[in-house]
Design a protein around this motif. Structure first.
Motif, PDB file in Angstrom:
ATOM      1  N   ASP A 278      41.754  35.937  50.041  1.00 12.57           N
ATOM      2  CA  ASP A 278      42.819  36.540  50.748  1.00 12.57           C
ATOM      3  C   ASP A 278      44.008  35.702  50.582  1.00 12.57           C
ATOM      4  N   ALA A 279      43.866  34.591  49.870  1.00 13.95           N
ATOM      5  CA  ALA A 279      45.240  33.659  49.944  1.00 13.95           C
ATOM      6  C   ALA A 279      46.263  34.344  48.677  1.00 13.95           C
ATOM      7  N   ILE A 280      47.520  34.101  49.215  1.00 10.69           N
ATOM      8  CA  ILE A 280      48.572  34.868  48.138  1.00 10.69           C
ATOM      9  C   ILE A 280      48.865  33.766  47.242  1.00 10.69           C
ATOM     10  N   LEU A 281      48.603  34.104  45.947  1.00 10.34           N
ATOM     11  CA  LEU A 281      49.129  33.044  44.818  1.00 10.34           C
ATOM     12  C   LEU A 281      50.721  33.800  44.400  1.00 10.34           C
ATOM     13  N   ASN A 282      51.397  32.730  44.191  1.00 14.50           N
ATOM     14  CA  ASN A 282      52.641  32.960  43.604  1.00 14.50           C
ATOM     15  C   ASN A 282      52.713  32.980  42.078  1.00 14.50           C
TER      16      ASN A 282
ATOM     17  N   SER B 163      53.010  38.275  42.885  1.00 18.34           N
ATOM     18  CA  SER B 163      51.958  37.454  43.663  1.00 18.34           C
ATOM     19  C   SER B 163      50.678  38.182  43.535  1.00 18.34           C
ATOM     20  N   TYR B 164      49.790  37.347  44.023  1.00 19.00           N
ATOM     21  CA  TYR B 164      48.423  38.249  43.873  1.00 19.00           C
ATOM     22  C   TYR B 164      47.570  37.739  44.993  1.00 19.00           C
ATOM     23  N   ARG B 165      46.719  38.367  45.676  1.00 24.53           N
ATOM     24  CA  ARG B 165      46.168  38.383  46.803  1.00 24.53           C
ATOM     25  C   ARG B 165      44.606  37.644  46.204  1.00 24.53           C
ATOM     26  N   VAL B 166      43.980  36.768  46.458  1.00 23.51           N
ATOM     27  CA  VAL B 166      42.664  36.428  45.910  1.00 23.51           C
ATOM     28  C   VAL B 166      41.772  37.167  46.361  1.00 23.51           C
ATOM     29  N   GLY B 167      40.938  37.900  45.503  1.00 28.41           N
ATOM     30  CA  GLY B 167      39.609  38.527  46.028  1.00 28.41           C
ATOM     31  C   GLY B 167      38.498  37.591  46.030  1.00 28.41           C
ATOM     32  N   HIS B 168      37.259  38.266  46.490  1.00 26.36           N
ATOM     33  CA  HIS B 168      36.038  37.622  46.622  1.00 26.36           C
ATOM     34  C   HIS B 168      35.520  37.153  45.372  1.00 26.36           C
ATOM     35  N   GLY B 169      35.173  35.951  45.177  1.00 28.62           N
ATOM     36  CA  GLY B 169      34.629  35.579  44.052  1.00 28.62           C
ATOM     37  C   GLY B 169      35.667  35.201  42.693  1.00 28.62           C
ATOM     38  N   ASP B 170      37.119  35.306  42.924  1.00 31.32           N
ATOM     39  CA  ASP B 170      37.941  34.905  41.960  1.00 31.32           C
ATOM     40  C   ASP B 170      37.823  33.330  41.638  1.00 31.32           C
ATOM     41  N   LEU B 171      37.832  33.032  40.539  1.00 28.72           N
ATOM     42  CA  LEU B 171      37.977  31.999  40.099  1.00 28.72           C
ATOM     43  C   LEU B 171      39.328  31.376  39.481  1.00 28.72           C
ATOM     44  N   PRO B 172      39.948  30.242  39.790  1.00 32.34           N
ATOM     45  CA  PRO B 172      41.101  29.734  39.390  1.00 32.34           C
ATOM     46  C   PRO B 172      41.465  30.287  38.003  1.00 32.34           C
ATOM     47  N   GLY B 173      40.483  29.906  36.924  1.00 27.88           N
ATOM     48  CA  GLY B 173      40.615  30.157  35.533  1.00 27.88           C
ATOM     49  C   GLY B 173      40.691  31.534  35.302  1.00 27.88           C
ATOM     50  N   TYR B 174      40.052  32.343  36.077  1.00 26.12           N
ATOM     51  CA  TYR B 174      39.784  33.696  35.658  1.00 26.12           C
ATOM     52  C   TYR B 174      41.423  34.522  36.231  1.00 26.12           C
ATOM     53  N   VAL B 175      41.946  33.951  37.270  1.00 27.75           N
ATOM     54  CA  VAL B 175      43.182  34.487  37.832  1.00 27.75           C
ATOM     55  C   VAL B 175      44.136  34.083  36.756  1.00 27.75           C
TER      56      VAL B 175
END
Length: 67
Positions: free
Chosen positions: A55-59, A13-25
């Motif tokens: 701050d969302a948690i991605l699976n 899992s990954y906590r989304v940081g400020h400015g993270d874009l879906p494609g980048y993640v």
């Protein structure tokens, strides 16, 4: 920030940081954007435009999905 790992040590899992874009993640973790969306079917991490909520948690672990 990686918030959990699988038994093999891969990010689970990954906590989304400020400015993270879906494609980048997706690219960062070696998956496609389609895979990222599939791994997060509830859409709780995405707004109506497909942007990530900070701050969302991605699976990232397919084993964590309900069967």
């Amino acid at each position: 920030m990686v918030t959990a790992t699988t038994p093999s040590g891969a990010p689970a899992s990954y906590r989304v940081g400020h400015g993270d874009l879906p494609g980048y993640v997706a690219e960062r973790f070696g998956i496609t954007l389609q895979d990222l969306l599939w791994l997060n079917p509830s859409q709780a991490a995405f707004d109506a435009h497909g942007n990530l909520y900070e701050d969302a948690i991605l699976n990232l672990d397919p084993e964590a999905l309900p069967r």
